[in-house]
Design a protein around this motif. Structure first.
Motif, PDB file in Angstrom:
ATOM      1  N   ARG A 105      52.899  20.534  29.419  1.00 46.38           N
ATOM      2  CA  ARG A 105      52.156  20.502  30.672  1.00 46.38           C
ATOM      3  C   ARG A 105      52.609  21.615  31.614  1.00 46.38           C
ATOM      4  O   ARG A 105      51.823  22.130  32.408  1.00 46.38           O
ATOM      5  N   SER A 106      53.896  21.974  31.560  1.00 48.09           N
ATOM      6  CA  SER A 106      54.420  23.010  32.456  1.00 48.09           C
ATOM      7  C   SER A 106      55.419  23.884  31.714  1.00 48.09           C
ATOM      8  O   SER A 106      55.931  23.511  30.655  1.00 48.09           O
ATOM      9  N   LEU A 107      55.701  25.036  32.303  1.00 46.27           N
ATOM     10  CA  LEU A 107      56.544  26.034  31.662  1.00 46.27           C
ATOM     11  C   LEU A 107      57.542  26.589  32.669  1.00 46.27           C
ATOM     12  O   LEU A 107      57.184  26.902  33.808  1.00 46.27           O
ATOM     13  N   VAL A 108      58.796  26.706  32.246  1.00 49.79           N
ATOM     14  CA  VAL A 108      59.838  27.331  33.063  1.00 49.79           C
ATOM     15  C   VAL A 108      60.351  28.545  32.314  1.00 49.79           C
ATOM     16  O   VAL A 108      60.843  28.429  31.185  1.00 49.79           O
ATOM     17  N   ILE A 109      60.252  29.710  32.939  1.00 50.48           N
ATOM     18  CA  ILE A 109      60.734  30.955  32.334  1.00 50.48           C
ATOM     19  C   ILE A 109      62.141  31.215  32.848  1.00 50.48           C
ATOM     20  O   ILE A 109      62.349  31.466  34.033  1.00 50.48           O
ATOM     21  N   ALA A 110      63.108  31.136  31.933  1.00 51.45           N
ATOM     22  CA  ALA A 110      64.514  31.221  32.338  1.00 51.45           C
ATOM     23  C   ALA A 110      65.332  32.013  31.328  1.00 51.45           C
ATOM     24  O   ALA A 110      66.529  31.782  31.177  1.00 51.45           O
ATOM     25  N   ASN A 111      64.693  32.964  30.656  1.00 50.79           N
ATOM     26  CA  ASN A 111      65.396  33.671  29.582  1.00 50.79           C
ATOM     27  C   ASN A 111      65.909  35.049  29.981  1.00 50.79           C
ATOM     28  O   ASN A 111      65.976  35.979  29.174  1.00 50.79           O
ATOM     29  N   GLY A 112      66.315  35.195  31.237  1.00 47.24           N
ATOM     30  CA  GLY A 112      67.131  36.318  31.646  1.00 47.24           C
ATOM     31  C   GLY A 112      66.425  37.619  31.948  1.00 47.24           C
ATOM     32  O   GLY A 112      65.195  37.710  31.975  1.00 47.24           O
ATOM     33  N   SER A 113      67.247  38.654  32.141  1.00 46.51           N
ATOM     34  CA  SER A 113      66.772  39.954  32.606  1.00 46.51           C
ATOM     35  C   SER A 113      65.870  40.674  31.612  1.00 46.51           C
ATOM     36  O   SER A 113      65.104  41.556  31.995  1.00 46.51           O
ATOM     37  N   LYS A 114      65.960  40.322  30.348  1.00 51.66           N
ATOM     38  CA  LYS A 114      65.144  40.997  29.344  1.00 51.66           C
ATOM     39  C   LYS A 114      63.820  40.293  29.089  1.00 51.66           C
ATOM     40  O   LYS A 114      63.042  40.710  28.236  1.00 51.66           O
ATOM     41  N   SER A 115      63.544  39.247  29.825  1.00 51.65           N
ATOM     42  CA  SER A 115      62.334  38.458  29.582  1.00 51.65           C
ATOM     43  C   SER A 115      61.068  39.283  29.789  1.00 51.65           C
ATOM     44  O   SER A 115      60.920  39.996  30.785  1.00 51.65           O
ATOM     45  N   GLN A 116      60.146  39.151  28.872  1.00 53.37           N
ATOM     46  CA  GLN A 116      58.841  39.816  28.977  1.00 53.37           C
ATOM     47  C   GLN A 116      57.819  38.972  29.712  1.00 53.37           C
ATOM     48  O   GLN A 116      56.764  39.469  30.137  1.00 53.37           O
ATOM     49  N   TRP A 117      58.120  37.671  29.868  1.00 59.56           N
ATOM     50  CA  TRP A 117      57.095  36.736  30.324  1.00 59.56           C
ATOM     51  C   TRP A 117      56.765  36.799  31.810  1.00 59.56           C
ATOM     52  O   TRP A 117      55.590  36.614  32.186  1.00 59.56           O
ATOM     53  N   PRO A 118      57.713  37.048  32.717  1.00 64.01           N
ATOM     54  CA  PRO A 118      57.321  37.097  34.136  1.00 64.01           C
ATOM     55  C   PRO A 118      56.243  38.128  34.418  1.00 64.01           C
ATOM     56  O   PRO A 118      55.279  37.842  35.151  1.00 64.01           O
ATOM     57  N   ARG A 119      56.371  39.300  33.841  1.00 64.01           N
ATOM     58  CA  ARG A 119      55.372  40.341  34.090  1.00 64.01           C
ATOM     59  C   ARG A 119      54.015  39.930  33.526  1.00 64.01           C
ATOM     60  O   ARG A 119      52.966  40.166  34.152  1.00 64.01           O
ATOM     61  N   LYS A 120      54.003  39.306  32.353  1.00 65.45           N
ATOM     62  CA  LYS A 120      52.741  38.892  31.746  1.00 65.45           C
ATOM     63  C   LYS A 120      51.998  37.913  32.638  1.00 65.45           C
ATOM     64  O   LYS A 120      50.754  37.963  32.736  1.00 65.45           O
ATOM     65  N   PHE A 121      52.733  37.035  33.304  1.00 66.42           N
ATOM     66  CA  PHE A 121      52.086  36.001  34.114  1.00 66.42           C
ATOM     67  C   PHE A 121      52.112  36.310  35.608  1.00 66.42           C
ATOM     68  O   PHE A 121      51.824  35.440  36.437  1.00 66.42           O
ATOM     69  N   GLY A 122      52.451  37.545  35.966  1.00 62.95           N
ATOM     70  CA  GLY A 122      52.389  37.979  37.364  1.00 62.95           C
ATOM     71  C   GLY A 122      53.422  37.349  38.265  1.00 62.95           C
ATOM     72  O   GLY A 122      53.169  37.122  39.448  1.00 62.95           O
ATOM     73  N   LEU A 123      54.621  37.103  37.725  1.00 65.22           N
ATOM     74  CA  LEU A 123      55.696  36.489  38.493  1.00 65.22           C
ATOM     75  C   LEU A 123      56.795  37.507  38.780  1.00 65.22           C
ATOM     76  O   LEU A 123      57.118  38.339  37.936  1.00 65.22           O
ATOM     77  N   GLY A 124      57.384  37.423  39.969  1.00 66.35           N
ATOM     78  CA  GLY A 124      58.461  38.340  40.310  1.00 66.35           C
ATOM     79  C   GLY A 124      57.937  39.715  40.692  1.00 66.35           C
ATOM     80  O   GLY A 124      56.724  39.930  40.808  1.00 66.35           O
ATOM     81  N   PRO A 125      58.842  40.673  40.889  1.00 64.19           N
ATOM     82  CA  PRO A 125      58.426  42.000  41.347  1.00 64.19           C
ATOM     83  C   PRO A 125      57.642  42.772  40.292  1.00 64.19           C
ATOM     84  O   PRO A 125      57.963  42.721  39.106  1.00 64.19           O
ATOM     85  N   LYS A 126      56.608  43.498  40.722  1.00 68.66           N
ATOM     86  CA  LYS A 126      55.861  44.344  39.792  1.00 68.66           C
ATOM     87  C   LYS A 126      56.729  45.514  39.318  1.00 68.66           C
ATOM     88  O   LYS A 126      56.634  45.942  38.177  1.00 68.66           O
ATOM     89  N   LYS A 127      57.572  46.009  40.230  1.00 71.68           N
ATOM     90  CA  LYS A 127      58.483  47.089  39.884  1.00 71.68           C
ATOM     91  C   LYS A 127      59.895  46.526  39.869  1.00 71.68           C
ATOM     92  O   LYS A 127      60.445  46.159  40.900  1.00 71.68           O
TER      93      LYS A 127
END
Length: 376
Positions: free
Chosen positions: A142-164
């Motif tokens: 039902r929900s997802l937590v992205i917590a796999n560190g500085s090398k994670s590809q997922w925040p950018r894919k889902f528009g989370l965190g800084p773009k740069k």
């Protein structure tokens, strides 16, 4: 295929903290972690003791050292000592031990840990997340937590965190024995490192040493720095195993949530841009994310936006000032050391920041004006 309430990618400090609180709240939680247990993590291990209030259980079993004094130096000389005796202490942990301890607490509450396992594909379909892992196994949540560190590809894919993204570049060394580092004492060295600093933190039967830079994309001659710093600590320049990493640091107030998803810890680029403190924001974001996810899972559709707002207020506001201080301090480090570290009130202020009792915003405007005025 059964549906989880929460699937957490990454079983480090942030992910394990979220898993504990969500499982304790009665949710079905699965954590997938790509690394095997007891893998040494390249982390200094400094942690403000104030994080204890985030948990209902005692964190001391995961603490190797309680730091009561912090020593600062400029080119191995001109030393200043900050006494933490009158405030909350500064703790040192081994990240792999802290992560394991937190994950064990989460497991006791019913959270499921699967490792070594990594997410290869993540898609949002209707009202759930579909996750395909490296072994072909599929999950629905039902929900997802992205917590796999500085090398994670997922925040950018889902528009989370800084773009740069902005990074601190670090070289870490774990050493056996304490050298001449005194018990209950940590060390920061500012003069040897261009646009950064070196550190030495005692751990059980050893020392974590590191070199980090906050401006630019590489450390100039990290081995030459260690050739000077390690002997000053009582070690041979070639002792220990080197690990190099790029650590995402805070780079502006950003959205940390989406529809049924949040980013936490280093994956959310929350690391302190001045002193590279990453454990406190990892624990803070994991616990806050769990609180608001619990509300969202119970029907509060605005709860995840509240998570972003909470982190912006409780952490980002201070980091905005920390970033400004870092940009000035590391461009004029000698002046910064003289006017920031060596001022009569500085040791007390530094101790309060390290222990989590004071934010950068409490001191920032005076520090920046002082540094800029001196360099005009």
């Amino acid at each position: 295929m059964s549906t989880r309430d929460v699937l957490i990618i990454g079983g480090g400090a942030a992910g394990a903290s979220a898993a504990f609180h969500l499982a304790k709240a009665g949710h079905k939680v699965t954590v997938i972690e790509k690394k095997s247990t007891n893998t040494i993590k390249a982390c200094g291990g400094g942690m403000a003791a104030s994080v204890q209030r985030l948990f209902p259980f005692d964190l001391s079993p995961a603490v190797d050292e309680v730091i009561n004094k912090v020593e600062f130096s400029w080119c191995l000389d001109d030393r200043v000592v900050a006494d933490l005796a009158e405030t909350s202490p500064f703790w040192i942990v081994r990240r792999e031990m802290l992560d394991c301890y937190l994950m064990n607490q989460a497991s006791l509450e019913g959270a499921e840990l699967l490792q070594p396992l990594s997410a290869e594909k993540i898609e949002r379909e209707k009202d759930s997340w579909q996750i395909t892992c490296s072994n072909g196994k599929q999950f629905e949540s039902r929900s997802l937590v992205i917590a796999n560190g500085s090398k994670s590809q997922w925040p950018r894919k889902f528009g989370l965190g800084p773009k740069k993204q902005k990074h601190a570049v670090t070289t870490s060394v774990r050493l056996n024995g304490k050298g001449n580092l005194k018990g209950g004492s940590a060390r920061f060295e500012f003069g040897l490192v261009h646009h950064g600093f070196a550190w030495a933190f005692p751990i059980a039967n050893g020392v974590n040493v590191g070199v980090g830079t906050f401006i630019g994309r590489e450390i100039a001659d990290s081995q030459k720095i260690l050739d000077k710093f390690l002997p000053d600590l009582g070690f041979d320049p070639n002792d220990g195993e080197r690990k190099h990493s790029n650590l995402r640091i805070w780079n502006g107030q950003n959205v940390l949530h989406g529809e049924g998803v949040v980013a936490i810890g280093d994956a959310a680029s929350l690391c302190d841009p001045f002193l590279a403190e990453g454990i406190r924001p990892a624990l803070m974001s994991g616990c806050n994310a769990a609180h608001f996810l619990n509300r969202w899972l119970k029907g509060d559709n605005n709860a995840l936006a509240s998570y972003t707002q909470c982190m912006q207020k409780d952490w980002g506001a201070s980091m905005a000032w920390g970033s400004r201080i870092a940009q000035v301090f590391y461009r004029f480090p000698k002046v910064g050391y003289q006017l920031g570290i060596k001022r009569p009130t500085a040791p007390e202020r530094i101790a309060q920041i390290l222990s989590g009792e004071m934010s950068y915003g409490d001191i920032a405007q005076r520090v920046i004006k002082r540094l800029l005025f001196q360099n005009q």
